[in-house]
Design a protein around this motif. Structure first.
Motif, short mmCIF file in Angstrom:
data_model
loop_
_atom_site.label_atom_id
_atom_site.label_comp_id
_atom_site.label_asym_id
_atom_site.label_seq_id
_atom_site.Cartn_x
_atom_site.Cartn_y
_atom_site.Cartn_z
N ILE A 195 5.64 -31.36 -2.35
CA ILE A 195 5.76 -31.97 -3.68
C ILE A 195 6.69 -31.09 -4.50
O ILE A 195 6.39 -29.93 -4.77
N GLU A 196 7.83 -31.66 -4.88
CA GLU A 196 8.83 -30.94 -5.66
C GLU A 196 9.26 -31.78 -6.85
O GLU A 196 9.78 -32.89 -6.66
N GLU A 197 9.05 -31.25 -8.05
CA GLU A 197 9.47 -31.92 -9.28
C GLU A 197 8.98 -33.37 -9.34
O GLU A 197 9.69 -34.29 -9.74
N GLY A 198 7.74 -33.58 -8.89
CA GLY A 198 7.14 -34.92 -8.94
C GLY A 198 7.42 -35.78 -7.73
O GLY A 198 6.78 -36.83 -7.54
N ASP A 199 8.38 -35.40 -6.88
CA ASP A 199 8.68 -36.16 -5.67
C ASP A 199 7.80 -35.66 -4.52
O ASP A 199 7.64 -34.46 -4.31
N GLU A 200 7.25 -36.61 -3.76
CA GLU A 200 6.34 -36.28 -2.65
C GLU A 200 6.99 -36.67 -1.33
O GLU A 200 7.47 -37.78 -1.16
N ILE A 201 7.00 -35.74 -0.40
CA ILE A 201 7.62 -35.95 0.90
C ILE A 201 6.62 -35.64 2.01
O ILE A 201 5.95 -34.61 1.98
N HIS A 202 6.54 -36.56 2.99
CA HIS A 202 5.74 -36.33 4.18
C HIS A 202 6.68 -36.21 5.38
O HIS A 202 7.58 -37.03 5.56
N MET A 203 6.44 -35.22 6.21
CA MET A 203 7.23 -35.02 7.42
C MET A 203 6.29 -34.79 8.59
O MET A 203 5.26 -34.12 8.45
N TYR A 204 6.64 -35.33 9.76
CA TYR A 204 5.84 -35.09 10.96
C TYR A 204 6.74 -35.24 12.18
O TYR A 204 7.75 -35.94 12.15
N ARG A 205 6.33 -34.56 13.25
CA ARG A 205 7.12 -34.59 14.48
C ARG A 205 6.64 -35.73 15.38
O ARG A 205 5.44 -35.89 15.63
N LYS A 206 7.60 -36.53 15.86
CA LYS A 206 7.30 -37.65 16.74
C LYS A 206 8.39 -37.74 17.81
O LYS A 206 9.57 -37.80 17.49
N ASN A 207 7.95 -37.72 19.07
CA ASN A 207 8.88 -37.77 20.20
C ASN A 207 9.96 -36.68 20.11
O ASN A 207 11.13 -36.92 20.40
N GLY A 208 9.53 -35.52 19.66
CA GLY A 208 10.44 -34.37 19.61
C GLY A 208 11.32 -34.29 18.40
O GLY A 208 12.12 -33.37 18.25
N LYS A 209 11.21 -35.27 17.48
CA LYS A 209 12.05 -35.29 16.29
C LYS A 209 11.19 -35.37 15.03
O LYS A 209 10.09 -35.93 15.06
N MET A 210 11.72 -34.83 13.94
CA MET A 210 11.00 -34.86 12.66
C MET A 210 11.28 -36.19 11.97
O MET A 210 12.43 -36.63 11.83
N VAL A 211 10.20 -36.82 11.52
CA VAL A 211 10.28 -38.07 10.78
C VAL A 211 9.94 -37.78 9.33
O VAL A 211 8.95 -37.10 9.03
N VAL A 212 10.77 -38.29 8.41
CA VAL A 212 10.57 -38.05 6.98
C VAL A 212 10.17 -39.35 6.31
O VAL A 212 10.81 -40.40 6.50
N GLU A 213 9.13 -39.30 5.53
CA GLU A 213 8.68 -40.49 4.77
C GLU A 213 8.59 -40.16 3.28
O GLU A 213 8.33 -39.04 2.89
#
Length: 213
Positions: A195-213
């Motif tokens: 959480i940065e300056e009100g923006d929320e970011i979720h990241m997770y690894r899937k099939n060897g790559k990072m997915v950003v939501e």
């Protein structure tokens, strides 16, 4: 007789030498040099610092220098096996402001291989800190520095999940929560919630790559 007298007078006048005044020589003497006394510098010599822990069949001794204001600069970690030097690690780029900030232990198995590793603090802030780790190498029976661990703030270890955690904040509103796991002796970030300056970011690894939501 009247002619001889003027001739004598002319000869006498020509014999008289005019003496010119001599010029006085001026000697430029060097200006006196002001003597400056050497004021001895204030004694600010550091004193030796030492801290030891025991475990894993070894004695680990952290050495450094402690300045008069309390700052400690680490210099080395010596590892002894029955009073015989087994390994020496040079750590002359790490320092802390005071003895309360010192973290030096062998309590954590950072790579979950069944052997505890060396942890030494490398940075301390107001709300977070990070450590350097030397992982035990079963083949050489010595410790190797694993640099990717150096920047993980407020590191934690979940032995059941074999997971490394990191949770910290920067300022009152920016927060960071991350997890890491080992894959083939390599540490990988598996997830992050930021959480940065009100923006929320979720990241997770899937099939060897990072997915950003």
């Amino acid at each position: 007789m009247n002619r001889i007298f003027p001739l004598i007078l002319i000869v006498l006048c020509s014999c008289i030498k005019k003496t010119e005044p001599k010029e006085e020589s001026i000697v430029n003497e060097p200006a006196p040099v002001q003597q400056v006394e050497n004021v001895p510098a204030e004694d600010t010599a550091s004193v030796p610092f030492s801290q030891s822990v025991k475990g894993n069949g070894f004695t680990y001794t952290l050495k450094g220098l402690k300045s008069p204001d309390g700052e400690i600069s680490f210099k080395s970690i010596s590892i002894f096996n029955k009073n015989k030097l087994h390994q020496k690690i040079i750590v002359d780029t790490i320092s802390v402001l005071n003895e309360r900030e010192v973290i030096f232990n062998i309590d954590n198995d950072a790579n979950f291989d069944g052997y505890n590793d060396i942890e030494l603090i490398n940075w301390a802030g107001n709300y977070a800190s990070s450590s350097s780790f030397w992982l035990y190498n079963q083949k050489s029976r010595k410790y190797d520095h694993y640099k990717p661990l150096d920047t993980i703030q407020n590191i934690g270890f979940d032995r059941k999940r074999k997971e490394i955690t990191s949770s910290y904040h920067v300022g009152p509103v920016n927060t960071y929560s991350k997890t890491y796991q080992w894959e083939k002796d390599k540490l990988l970030m598996m997830s992050a919630h930021i959480i940065e300056e009100g923006d929320e970011i979720h990241m997770y690894r899937k099939n060897g790559k990072m997915v950003v939501e």
